[in-house]
Design a protein around this motif. Structure first.
Motif, PDB file in Angstrom:
ATOM      1  N   MET A  16       9.440   3.341  -4.520  1.00 44.26           N
ATOM      2  CA  MET A  16       9.101   2.336  -3.362  1.00 44.26           C
ATOM      3  C   MET A  16      10.533   1.677  -2.868  1.00 44.26           C
ATOM      4  O   MET A  16      10.608   1.520  -1.757  1.00 44.26           O
ATOM      5  N   LYS A  17      11.337   1.497  -3.746  1.00 38.32           N
ATOM      6  CA  LYS A  17      12.595   0.679  -3.303  1.00 38.32           C
ATOM      7  C   LYS A  17      13.408   1.701  -2.382  1.00 38.32           C
ATOM      8  O   LYS A  17      14.050   1.319  -1.406  1.00 38.32           O
ATOM      9  N   LYS A  18      13.525   2.972  -2.678  1.00 38.72           N
ATOM     10  CA  LYS A  18      13.964   4.098  -1.975  1.00 38.72           C
ATOM     11  C   LYS A  18      13.321   4.208  -0.843  1.00 38.72           C
ATOM     12  O   LYS A  18      14.044   4.360   0.309  1.00 38.72           O
ATOM     13  N   PHE A  19      12.046   4.388  -0.732  1.00 29.70           N
ATOM     14  CA  PHE A  19      11.334   4.769   0.441  1.00 29.70           C
ATOM     15  C   PHE A  19      11.407   3.565   1.505  1.00 29.70           C
ATOM     16  O   PHE A  19      11.751   3.888   2.645  1.00 29.70           O
ATOM     17  N   TYR A  20      11.440   2.323   1.036  1.00 30.15           N
ATOM     18  CA  TYR A  20      11.269   1.168   2.020  1.00 30.15           C
ATOM     19  C   TYR A  20      12.723   0.562   2.114  1.00 30.15           C
ATOM     20  O   TYR A  20      12.798  -0.411   2.577  1.00 30.15           O
ATOM     21  N   ASP A  21      13.870   1.302   1.921  1.00 28.47           N
ATOM     22  CA  ASP A  21      15.150   0.619   1.689  1.00 28.47           C
ATOM     23  C   ASP A  21      15.384   0.041   2.948  1.00 28.47           C
ATOM     24  O   ASP A  21      16.161  -1.152   3.037  1.00 28.47           O
ATOM     25  N   SER A  22      15.129   0.658   4.336  1.00 27.78           N
ATOM     26  CA  SER A  22      15.517   0.055   5.431  1.00 27.78           C
ATOM     27  C   SER A  22      14.608  -1.008   6.022  1.00 27.78           C
ATOM     28  O   SER A  22      14.887  -1.670   6.981  1.00 27.78           O
ATOM     29  N   HIS A  37       8.677  -4.806   4.974  1.00 27.96           N
ATOM     30  CA  HIS A  37       7.873  -4.826   6.120  1.00 27.96           C
ATOM     31  C   HIS A  37       7.817  -3.454   6.920  1.00 27.96           C
ATOM     32  O   HIS A  37       8.762  -2.969   7.338  1.00 27.96           O
ATOM     33  N   ALA A  38       6.626  -2.620   6.614  1.00 29.05           N
ATOM     34  CA  ALA A  38       6.543  -1.443   7.285  1.00 29.05           C
ATOM     35  C   ALA A  38       5.851  -1.769   8.526  1.00 29.05           C
ATOM     36  O   ALA A  38       5.429  -2.820   8.636  1.00 29.05           O
ATOM     37  N   ILE A  39       5.681  -0.970   9.406  1.00 32.86           N
ATOM     38  CA  ILE A  39       4.857  -0.840  10.826  1.00 32.86           C
ATOM     39  C   ILE A  39       3.646  -1.213  10.414  1.00 32.86           C
ATOM     40  O   ILE A  39       2.621  -0.419   9.876  1.00 32.86           O
ATOM     41  N   VAL A  59      -4.014   0.667   4.392  1.00 35.33           N
ATOM     42  CA  VAL A  59      -4.447   1.581   3.640  1.00 35.33           C
ATOM     43  C   VAL A  59      -3.443   2.860   3.693  1.00 35.33           C
ATOM     44  O   VAL A  59      -3.377   3.607   2.710  1.00 35.33           O
ATOM     45  N   HIS A  60      -2.848   3.124   5.016  1.00 35.46           N
ATOM     46  CA  HIS A  60      -2.057   4.274   5.108  1.00 35.46           C
ATOM     47  C   HIS A  60      -1.080   4.176   4.287  1.00 35.46           C
ATOM     48  O   HIS A  60      -0.582   5.163   3.746  1.00 35.46           O
ATOM     49  N   GLU A  61      -0.350   2.777   4.076  1.00 43.79           N
ATOM     50  CA  GLU A  61       0.827   2.657   3.131  1.00 43.79           C
ATOM     51  C   GLU A  61       0.356   2.708   1.735  1.00 43.79           C
ATOM     52  O   GLU A  61       1.019   3.479   0.785  1.00 43.79           O
ATOM     53  N   ALA A  62      -0.787   2.227   1.313  1.00 45.45           N
ATOM     54  CA  ALA A  62      -1.091   2.193  -0.145  1.00 45.45           C
ATOM     55  C   ALA A  62      -1.370   3.526  -0.670  1.00 45.45           C
ATOM     56  O   ALA A  62      -1.054   3.789  -1.898  1.00 45.45           O
TER      57      ALA A  62
END
Length: 145
Positions: A16-22, A37-39, A59-62
């Protein structure tokens, strides 16, 4: 809207840390391991490895991080239920011009009301005549808030 919460492990946290890095958000809490914070979704992971997803795209993110959640969502989507939980809905109708009449209707349907609505077998409101809509409204008004 309630957040979607489930436990993860350290391996998932690292992914998750790599995926949400930006999309990471600074935090000062010692109780947090990740905040992003994702869209349309706020994501947090607490020190006890509980992941929390909140927002319209929760739901989409989880479901990226929990196979069991993704499977449950897919089962609910493919079930024959009208909807799985009590529901609030709203609709408006009118002449669509600036000065024309407008009617807005909203209601809350609990489990009992959802069962009644399901048994009416209304597939498409556009296929109903005005009189049929009035008749259904009379049937439903005592069951909906």
């Amino acid at each position: 809207m309630e957040p979607i919460k489930f436990l993860i492990n350290e391996n998932i946290l690292n992914k998750m840390k790599k995926f949400y890095d930006s999309q990471m958000v600074p935090f000062e809490s010692e109780n947090l391991l990740l905040k992003a914070h994702a869209i349309g979704c706020d994501i947090e992971v607490t020190s006890n490895y509980e992941a929390s997803f909140l927002g319209q795209n929760a739901v989409h993110e989880a479901k990226h991080w929990s196979r069991s959640l993704a499977k449950k969502i897919e089962q609910e989507k493919n079930s024959d239920h009208l909807c799985m939980h009590p529901h609030i809905g709203a609709a408006e109708t009118g002449s669509a011009d600036f000065l024309g009449p407008l009617c807005v209707v909203a209601c809350y349907a609990d489990d009992e009301a959802l069962e009644i609505i399901k048994n009416l077998h209304i597939d498409n409101i556009d296929d109903l005549s005005n009189q049929e809509i009035i008749n259904y409204a009379k049937l439903l008004k005592g069951h909906l808030i």
